[in-house]
Write a protein that holds these residues in place. Structure first.
Motif, PDB file in Angstrom:
ATOM      1  N   LEU A 230       0.828  -1.201   0.000  1.00  0.00           N
ATOM      2  CA  LEU A 230       0.000   0.000   0.000  1.00  0.00           C
ATOM      3  C   LEU A 230       0.867   1.258   0.000  1.00  0.00           C
ATOM      4  CD1 LEU A 230      -2.729   1.407   0.115  1.00  0.00           C
ATOM      5  CD2 LEU A 230      -2.722   1.117   2.603  1.00  0.00           C
ATOM      6  N   GLY A 231       1.942   1.236   0.785  1.00  0.00           N
ATOM      7  CA  GLY A 231       2.838   2.391   0.838  1.00  0.00           C
ATOM      8  C   GLY A 231       3.463   2.712  -0.504  1.00  0.00           C
ATOM      9  N   GLN A 232       3.666   1.681  -1.339  1.00  0.00           N
ATOM     10  CA  GLN A 232       4.224   1.893  -2.677  1.00  0.00           C
ATOM     11  C   GLN A 232       3.179   2.533  -3.605  1.00  0.00           C
ATOM     12  OE1 GLN A 232       5.440  -2.239  -3.226  1.00  0.00           O
ATOM     13  NE2 GLN A 232       7.601  -1.646  -3.119  1.00  0.00           N
ATOM     14  N   VAL A 233       1.913   2.179  -3.401  1.00  0.00           N
ATOM     15  CA  VAL A 233       0.826   2.802  -4.176  1.00  0.00           C
ATOM     16  C   VAL A 233       0.764   4.292  -3.852  1.00  0.00           C
ATOM     17  CG1 VAL A 233      -1.653   2.817  -4.664  1.00  0.00           C
ATOM     18  CG2 VAL A 233      -0.489   0.643  -4.227  1.00  0.00           C
ATOM     19  N   ILE A 234       0.927   4.621  -2.565  1.00  0.00           N
ATOM     20  CA  ILE A 234       0.885   6.025  -2.132  1.00  0.00           C
ATOM     21  C   ILE A 234       2.050   6.808  -2.757  1.00  0.00           C
ATOM     22  CG2 ILE A 234       0.854   7.578  -0.148  1.00  0.00           C
ATOM     23  CD1 ILE A 234      -1.556   5.539  -0.518  1.00  0.00           C
ATOM     24  N   THR A 235       3.214   6.191  -2.776  1.00  0.00           N
ATOM     25  CA  THR A 235       4.368   6.830  -3.429  1.00  0.00           C
ATOM     26  C   THR A 235       4.090   7.031  -4.912  1.00  0.00           C
ATOM     27  OG1 THR A 235       5.887   5.803  -1.848  1.00  0.00           O
ATOM     28  CG2 THR A 235       6.844   6.606  -3.910  1.00  0.00           C
ATOM     29  N   PHE A 350      -0.905   4.610 -13.806  1.00  0.00           N
ATOM     30  CA  PHE A 350       0.469   4.214 -13.442  1.00  0.00           C
ATOM     31  C   PHE A 350       1.227   3.702 -14.672  1.00  0.00           C
ATOM     32  CE2 PHE A 350      -0.837   3.148  -8.800  1.00  0.00           C
ATOM     33  CZ  PHE A 350      -0.393   4.383  -8.358  1.00  0.00           C
ATOM     34  N   ASP A 351       0.575   2.790 -15.406  1.00  0.00           N
ATOM     35  CA  ASP A 351       1.265   2.127 -16.508  1.00  0.00           C
ATOM     36  C   ASP A 351       1.427   3.040 -17.728  1.00  0.00           C
ATOM     37  OD1 ASP A 351       1.461  -0.039 -14.870  1.00  0.00           O
ATOM     38  OD2 ASP A 351      -0.172  -1.164 -15.780  1.00  0.00           O
ATOM     39  N   SER A 352       0.575   4.076 -17.831  1.00  0.00           N
ATOM     40  CA  SER A 352       0.751   5.034 -18.931  1.00  0.00           C
ATOM     41  C   SER A 352       2.029   5.847 -18.744  1.00  0.00           C
ATOM     42  CB  SER A 352      -0.457   5.974 -19.018  1.00  0.00           C
ATOM     43  OG  SER A 352      -0.467   6.899 -17.930  1.00  0.00           O
ATOM     44  N   ARG A 353       2.524   5.880 -17.518  1.00  0.00           N
ATOM     45  CA  ARG A 353       3.785   6.570 -17.215  1.00  0.00           C
ATOM     46  C   ARG A 353       4.930   5.578 -17.041  1.00  0.00           C
ATOM     47  NH1 ARG A 353       4.153  11.424 -18.607  1.00  0.00           N
ATOM     48  NH2 ARG A 353       5.055  12.418 -16.779  1.00  0.00           N
ATOM     49  N   ASP A 354       4.643   4.289 -17.372  1.00  0.00           N
ATOM     50  CA  ASP A 354       5.647   3.210 -17.249  1.00  0.00           C
ATOM     51  C   ASP A 354       6.222   3.137 -15.838  1.00  0.00           C
ATOM     52  OD1 ASP A 354       5.438   2.409 -19.968  1.00  0.00           O
ATOM     53  OD2 ASP A 354       6.681   4.127 -20.544  1.00  0.00           O
ATOM     54  N   MET A 355       5.331   3.267 -14.866  1.00  0.00           N
ATOM     55  CA  MET A 355       5.753   3.223 -13.469  1.00  0.00           C
ATOM     56  C   MET A 355       5.599   1.807 -12.909  1.00  0.00           C
ATOM     57  SD  MET A 355       3.901   6.800 -12.323  1.00  0.00           S
ATOM     58  CE  MET A 355       4.017   6.482 -10.590  1.00  0.00           C
ATOM     59  N   ASP A 356       6.666   1.259 -12.370  1.00  0.00           N
ATOM     60  CA  ASP A 356       6.605  -0.025 -11.670  1.00  0.00           C
ATOM     61  C   ASP A 356       6.583   0.281 -10.179  1.00  0.00           C
ATOM     62  OD1 ASP A 356       6.826  -2.509 -10.581  1.00  0.00           O
ATOM     63  OD2 ASP A 356       8.765  -3.009 -11.488  1.00  0.00           O
ATOM     64  N   ILE A 357       5.387   0.319  -9.624  1.00  0.00           N
ATOM     65  CA  ILE A 357       5.266   0.764  -8.222  1.00  0.00           C
ATOM     66  C   ILE A 357       5.916  -0.207  -7.239  1.00  0.00           C
ATOM     67  CG2 ILE A 357       3.212   2.177  -8.646  1.00  0.00           C
ATOM     68  CD1 ILE A 357       1.512  -0.064  -7.461  1.00  0.00           C
ATOM     69  N   THR A 358       6.164  -1.454  -7.690  1.00  0.00           N
ATOM     70  CA  THR A 358       6.792  -2.429  -6.777  1.00  0.00           C
ATOM     71  C   THR A 358       8.239  -2.057  -6.474  1.00  0.00           C
ATOM     72  OG1 THR A 358       7.505  -3.887  -8.596  1.00  0.00           O
ATOM     73  CG2 THR A 358       5.325  -4.292  -7.647  1.00  0.00           C
ATOM     74  N   THR A 359       8.797  -1.142  -7.244  1.00  0.00           N
ATOM     75  CA  THR A 359      10.191  -0.730  -7.010  1.00  0.00           C
ATOM     76  C   THR A 359      10.281   0.506  -6.115  1.00  0.00           C
ATOM     77  OG1 THR A 359      10.245   0.696  -8.970  1.00  0.00           O
ATOM     78  CG2 THR A 359      10.846  -1.623  -9.283  1.00  0.00           C
ATOM     79  N   PHE A 360       9.145   1.070  -5.738  1.00  0.00           N
ATOM     80  CA  PHE A 360       9.158   2.326  -4.991  1.00  0.00           C
ATOM     81  C   PHE A 360       9.352   2.106  -3.488  1.00  0.00           C
ATOM     82  CE2 PHE A 360       6.175   4.575  -8.263  1.00  0.00           C
ATOM     83  CZ  PHE A 360       7.216   4.604  -9.171  1.00  0.00           C
ATOM     84  N   GLU A 361       9.884   3.127  -2.847  1.00  0.00           N
ATOM     85  CA  GLU A 361       9.906   3.153  -1.385  1.00  0.00           C
ATOM     86  C   GLU A 361       8.473   3.299  -0.883  1.00  0.00           C
ATOM     87  OE1 GLU A 361      12.599   2.995   0.739  1.00  0.00           O
ATOM     88  OE2 GLU A 361      13.840   2.536  -1.012  1.00  0.00           O
TER      89      GLU A 361
END
Length: 473
Positions: A230-235, A350-361
């Motif tokens: 969840l914290g990665q989604v928020i980031t 998220f994916d339109s910006r090519d963001m892999d949220i699993t890599t986020f703090e």
């Protein structure tokens, strides 16, 4: 990584993602006509009879992803060209018919729709049949069955019928925008309009103007994005350009605190948190409107607070609910919430910006109490009102809640109340089975574990409603 339940959902997502990607790049105007070919390249069909029909349907999906038919006030629309594969439906005689002597099916048919061939086997004249089902109920062999299209089965308030072209038609005077038909249509011929372009415009404008954009997320987010934390989604939301992420559950705390006092003052109340439930009362039980809580929904309540204390700013609601898109259009809500979007659309963003949220703090989301967070499940609002009564120190009022899990249970409770035979003084109405965690805009639609909502609620630092809303003061 499996993010969606069905290929229909995945196709919808691909359209949303591509529309969003083009919008971010300021290339949507010149490339909009090419999006269907981007999604279905080549000459081999993947879903339909031919690639050209696939692209024609995708063109209609692109229109809905860009806001749909502006002349249609409903946020749910039928893609007519996609609605042609379902069987006609209605009452049909199966090969279980024994050609009996009783002919009970004929006796109960008031429309003269049943006849018999030389082998005494029953036949139904579709031009006369009213699909009342009397013949099916009368047949001792259960040889007559009543078939309904998936969208008709999904719509428990009977807002969907077949028009003269045998295409699904939505009766806007009945539809409550719950979106049950959207997920249940196996061909994706019914879809909710998207306002994802408005979200992108707001975020891009904020980069130029510096105006803050707040994301208000529904507590049902705890059951979404299970592939990440969840914290990665928020980031991820902040990486998209949102200034701050706030829980709609804090608005739920505010609503429970106020609604409990309103209940004591009035003696009987129905909740106002679920926009589809409120719409159902307006359209099917208007005589009960005086009993609907005057409080805005948790989404609108916390958004009103944000606009009044942080403005000028923009507020985007993100949740599992298609009916929220309709609620945002209400005069009482539109000043506070600029756009509502679903979790499906957030994934596309998220994916339109090519963001892999699993890599986020991991960032932190902690604005609400346990009781605000459990609004996401059926029964949670009633539990919160009980807690609020206790925190108000009100001991001489007996709460008798009726928690309605799904629109069918809502109908039964409202029917009983209209006849003054309901043994309850508070009706908690949730149009979706399971509550908000069963919403049409969820990423996945399997049976949700309500215990997971409670588990998420227990993670809240604020343990009482009073503690949560005291931060606002």
């Amino acid at each position: 990584m499996r993010k969606f339940d069905t290929k229909v959902q995945h196709l919808k997502y691909k359209v949303l993602r591509e529309v969003a990607r083009q919008a971010w790049n300021d290339t949507l105007a010149e490339n909009v006509m090419d999006i269907p070919k981007m999604i279905v390249p080549g000459n081999t069909p993947t879903m339909r009879c031919c690639v050209y029909k696939e692209r024609a349907i995708l063109g209609e999906r692109v229109k809905l992803a860009m806001g749909g038919n502006k002349s249609n006030p409903n946020v749910i629309e039928v893609i007519e060209i996609a609605c042609d594969e379902c069987p006609m439906g209605g009452c049909e005689v199966t090969n279980a018919c024994r050609g009996c002597l009783a002919h009970r099916c004929e006796d109960v048919c008031r429309f003269g729709a049943i006849s018999f061939d030389e082998n005494h086997v029953a036949h139904i004249d579709k031009s006369k049949c009213k699909e009342c089902g009397a013949c099916a109920r009368a047949c001792p062999y259960t040889a007559i069955i009543s078939r309904k299209r998936p969208c008709e089965n999904a719509c428990k308030i009977k807002a969907i019928s077949m028009n003269e072209d045998k295409v699904a038609a939505i009766d806007n005077s009945k539809c409550i925008a719950c979106g049950a038909c959207v997920y249940q249509c196996p061909f994706g011929a019914i879809m909710d309009k998207s306002f994802i372009l408005d979200v992108i415009r707001i975020l891009k404008d904020s980069q130029q103007s510096g105006e803050k954009v707040f994301a208000v997320v529904a507590p049902a987010i705890s059951s979404q994005f299970t592939y990440a934390k969840l914290g990665q989604v928020i980031t991820g939301l902040k990486q998209l350009g949102f200034h701050t992420v706030i829980e709609a559950a804090l608005g739920a705390d505010m609503v429970a605190y106020a609604e409990s006092k309103e209940l004591v003052e009035k003696g009987f109340l129905t909740s106002s948190c679920c926009p589809a439930f409120v719409s159902y009362i307006e359209k099917s039980f208007p005589q009960l409107l005086p009993f609907v809580s005057h409080n805005l929904s948790p989404m609108a309540t916390i958004s009103q607070y944000i606009k009044e204390h942080e403005g000028p700013c923009k507020v985007v609601f993100i949740g599992p609910c298609t009916a929220k898109k309709a609620e945002v259009q209400r005069e009482t809500v539109s000043p506070y919430v600029d756009v509502a979007m679903t979790f499906e659309e957030l994934q596309a963003l998220f994916d339109s910006r090519d963001m892999d949220i699993t890599t986020f703090e991991e960032d932190v989301l902690d604005n609400a109490s346990y009781f605000g967070r459990i609004f996401a499940r059926s029964g949670g609002l009633s539990d919160a009102v009980a807690e609020a009564l206790k925190e108000h120190g009100i001991t001489d009022f007996e709460l008798k809640p009726c928690s309605c899990d799904g629109i069918e249970e809502c109908r039964v409770a409202l029917l009983k109340k209209s006849k003054n035979v309901l043994d309850a003084n508070f009706v908690e109405g949730m149009a979706c089975v399971g509550g908000c965690i069963g919403g049409a805009g969820c990423l996945t639609h399997g049976e949700k574990n309500k215990a997971e909502v409670d588990k998420y609620g227990k993670l809240a630092l604020e343990k009482t409603i009073t503690d949560a809303i005291s931060v606002l003061k």
